[in-house]
Write an enzyme that holds these catalytic residues in place. Sequence first.
Site, PDB file in Angstrom:
ATOM      1  N   SER A   1      58.204  56.881  47.220  1.00 16.95           N
ATOM      2  CA  SER A   1      56.858  57.344  46.859  1.00 16.95           C
ATOM      3  C   SER A   1      56.624  57.041  45.389  1.00 16.95           C
ATOM      4  O   SER A   1      57.578  56.976  44.599  1.00 16.95           O
ATOM      5  CB  SER A   1      56.742  58.859  47.063  1.00 16.95           C
ATOM      6  OG  SER A   1      55.544  59.358  46.500  1.00 16.95           O
TER       7      SER A   1
ATOM      8  N   TYR B   1      59.897  67.398  45.754  1.00 15.69           N
ATOM      9  CA  TYR B   1      59.486  66.117  46.363  1.00 15.69           C
ATOM     10  C   TYR B   1      59.705  64.962  45.385  1.00 15.69           C
ATOM     11  O   TYR B   1      60.280  63.929  45.735  1.00 15.69           O
ATOM     12  CB  TYR B   1      58.016  66.208  46.777  1.00 15.69           C
ATOM     13  CG  TYR B   1      57.501  64.998  47.519  1.00 15.69           C
ATOM     14  CD1 TYR B   1      57.835  64.792  48.861  1.00 15.69           C
ATOM     15  CD2 TYR B   1      56.677  64.059  46.901  1.00 15.69           C
ATOM     16  CE1 TYR B   1      57.354  63.686  49.552  1.00 15.69           C
ATOM     17  CE2 TYR B   1      56.204  62.954  47.587  1.00 15.69           C
ATOM     18  CZ  TYR B   1      56.535  62.774  48.922  1.00 15.69           C
ATOM     19  OH  TYR B   1      56.075  61.672  49.607  1.00 15.69           O
TER      20      TYR B   1
ATOM     21  N   LYS C   1      62.253  61.780  46.006  1.00 12.88           N
ATOM     22  CA  LYS C   1      61.788  60.394  46.117  1.00 12.88           C
ATOM     23  C   LYS C   1      62.388  59.509  45.020  1.00 12.88           C
ATOM     24  O   LYS C   1      62.633  58.319  45.240  1.00 12.88           O
ATOM     25  CB  LYS C   1      60.259  60.343  46.119  1.00 12.88           C
ATOM     26  CG  LYS C   1      59.643  60.967  47.375  1.00 12.88           C
ATOM     27  CD  LYS C   1      60.102  60.240  48.650  1.00 12.88           C
ATOM     28  CE  LYS C   1      59.392  60.739  49.896  1.00 12.88           C
ATOM     29  NZ  LYS C   1      59.766  60.009  51.120  1.00 12.88           N
TER      30      LYS C   1
HETATM   31  P1  NDP Z   1      53.413  62.508  58.393  1.00 12.10           P
HETATM   32  O1  NDP Z   1      53.720  63.940  58.188  1.00 12.10           O
HETATM   33  O2  NDP Z   1      52.064  62.090  58.880  1.00 12.10           O
HETATM   34  O3  NDP Z   1      54.515  61.818  59.332  1.00 12.10           O
HETATM   35  C1  NDP Z   1      55.879  62.031  59.093  1.00 12.10           C
HETATM   36  C2  NDP Z   1      56.621  61.935  60.406  1.00 12.10           C
HETATM   37  O4  NDP Z   1      58.014  62.167  60.126  1.00 12.10           O
HETATM   38  C3  NDP Z   1      56.173  63.018  61.392  1.00 12.10           C
HETATM   39  O5  NDP Z   1      56.001  62.462  62.676  1.00 12.10           O
HETATM   40  C4  NDP Z   1      57.326  64.000  61.344  1.00 12.10           C
HETATM   41  O6  NDP Z   1      57.551  64.695  62.546  1.00 12.10           O
HETATM   42  C5  NDP Z   1      58.511  63.072  61.074  1.00 12.10           C
HETATM   43  N1  NDP Z   1      59.634  63.847  60.582  1.00 12.10           N
HETATM   44  C6  NDP Z   1      59.634  64.859  59.665  1.00 12.10           C
HETATM   45  N2  NDP Z   1      60.852  65.367  59.520  1.00 12.10           N
HETATM   46  C7  NDP Z   1      61.658  64.676  60.360  1.00 12.10           C
HETATM   47  C8  NDP Z   1      63.037  64.749  60.695  1.00 12.10           C
HETATM   48  N3  NDP Z   1      63.837  65.661  60.117  1.00 12.10           N
HETATM   49  N4  NDP Z   1      63.531  63.874  61.600  1.00 12.10           N
HETATM   50  C9  NDP Z   1      62.738  62.979  62.191  1.00 12.10           C
HETATM   51  N5  NDP Z   1      61.425  62.855  61.940  1.00 12.10           N
HETATM   52  C10 NDP Z   1      60.889  63.704  61.042  1.00 12.10           C
HETATM   53  O7  NDP Z   1      53.723  61.809  56.965  1.00 12.10           O
HETATM   54  P2  NDP Z   1      53.337  60.380  56.375  1.00 12.10           P
HETATM   55  O8  NDP Z   1      53.205  59.394  57.469  1.00 12.10           O
HETATM   56  O9  NDP Z   1      52.241  60.567  55.414  1.00 12.10           O
HETATM   57  O10 NDP Z   1      54.659  60.105  55.523  1.00 12.10           O
HETATM   58  C11 NDP Z   1      55.661  59.195  55.929  1.00 12.10           C
HETATM   59  C12 NDP Z   1      56.556  58.925  54.727  1.00 12.10           C
HETATM   60  O11 NDP Z   1      55.765  58.422  53.653  1.00 12.10           O
HETATM   61  C13 NDP Z   1      57.254  60.175  54.189  1.00 12.10           C
HETATM   62  O12 NDP Z   1      58.555  59.823  53.773  1.00 12.10           O
HETATM   63  C14 NDP Z   1      56.412  60.549  52.986  1.00 12.10           C
HETATM   64  O13 NDP Z   1      57.119  61.282  52.021  1.00 12.10           O
HETATM   65  C15 NDP Z   1      56.025  59.168  52.483  1.00 12.10           C
HETATM   66  N6  NDP Z   1      54.853  59.134  51.633  1.00 12.10           N
HETATM   67  C16 NDP Z   1      53.636  59.573  52.070  1.00 12.10           C
HETATM   68  C17 NDP Z   1      52.541  59.534  51.235  1.00 12.10           C
HETATM   69  C18 NDP Z   1      51.199  60.008  51.655  1.00 12.10           C
HETATM   70  O14 NDP Z   1      50.322  60.121  50.777  1.00 12.10           O
HETATM   71  N7  NDP Z   1      50.939  60.258  52.932  1.00 12.10           N
HETATM   72  C19 NDP Z   1      52.653  59.017  49.867  1.00 12.10           C
HETATM   73  C20 NDP Z   1      53.969  58.549  49.511  1.00 12.10           C
HETATM   74  C21 NDP Z   1      55.021  58.608  50.378  1.00 12.10           C
HETATM   75  P3  NDP Z   1      56.726  66.075  62.821  1.00 12.10           P
HETATM   76  O15 NDP Z   1      55.355  65.637  63.174  1.00 12.10           O
HETATM   77  O16 NDP Z   1      57.443  66.723  63.967  1.00 12.10           O
HETATM   78  O17 NDP Z   1      56.808  66.887  61.558  1.00 12.10           O
END
Ligand code: NDP
Length: 254
Positions: free
Chosen positions: A146, A161, A165
């Site tokens: 991130s 967080y 990251k």
């Molecule tokens: P979302 O919350 O939309 O999606 C994340 C997914 O990861 C969900 O389906 C969630 O499952 C799954 N997940 C969470 N914990 C676990 C676990 N322990 N094991 C397996 N799966 C898991 O997030 P984003 O798509 O926005 O984020 C994806 C990545 O991008 C993350 O690493 C985030 O930190 C990073 N990111 C996002 C940004 C943003 O602005 N959106 C900016 C910078 C980085 P469930 O639905 O069950 O919780």
Amino acid sequence: MKHEIFSLKGKVAIITGGYRGIGKAVATYLADAGADIVIWDLLDATEVAKEISQEYGVRATSFICNVTDPDQVAQTVEASAQAMGTLDILFNNAGIGPHTDALEITPDAWKKVMDVNINGIFYVATSFARYLIAHGKGGSIINTASMSGLIVNVPQRHTHYNSSKAAVIQMTKSLAIEWADKNIRVNCISPGYIATDLIKEVRQDWKDEWVSRIPFKRMGKPEELAGAVIYLASDAATYTSGSNIVIDGCYTVV
Ligand code: NDP
């Protein structure tokens, strides 16, 4: 054709956190580039895999896997390889991002963020690499870090967080060096604000402030990360490892 260096045809890609958000969107682009898809998530992503298979004509399957459980991760790597015949690409993307002040976060909440965002990335990357090494193969790992690993974004307070990251960026570089002689490339992407469920519940005045601070004056869309992931996964990036591609509408530039 020279553009075929970007093709992922015949390769198998695991996407963690692929039920929704960035993982799901990028999975569809990897499929469009020809990759067979294995979605991992806490939730059952059977329907997501079915949709991808039908729409892009690739093989796709899914597994429920909690990336914080190293035994489950190792078993799911084996199950994924067995289901698809092989593995080539890992989009190591599952992550969580709660907003809590440093003085208020409980030890358990702190540990949970570290467990998913650091330990999870490490367990999945190392299990995937062990599979590749055992089968005499190279491969490509793309971790989702991130921009919060590079700068401190405000007004939210999320030291946990940001710290997690920053660790992902340094872990990416360290693993890239450890595996440089094994033909396993390890890179990461650092998104800025991307409109997904992760930030859907965030208070509107914060979101307004975020947008006002982004030089592009808007948040990114999940699909705007896909090209970088395809590049890093593909043979166009055979000399690229240990890099961090920042995709943030210029947020970290100013
Ligand atoms: P979302 O919350 O939309 O999606 C994340 C997914 O990861 C969900 O389906 C969630 O499952 C799954 N997940 C969470 N914990 C676990 C676990 N322990 N094991 C397996 N799966 C898991 O997030 P984003 O798509 O926005 O984020 C994806 C990545 O991008 C993350 O690493 C985030 O930190 C990073 N990111 C996002 C940004 C943003 O602005 N959106 C900016 C910078 C980085 P469930 O639905 O069950 O919780």
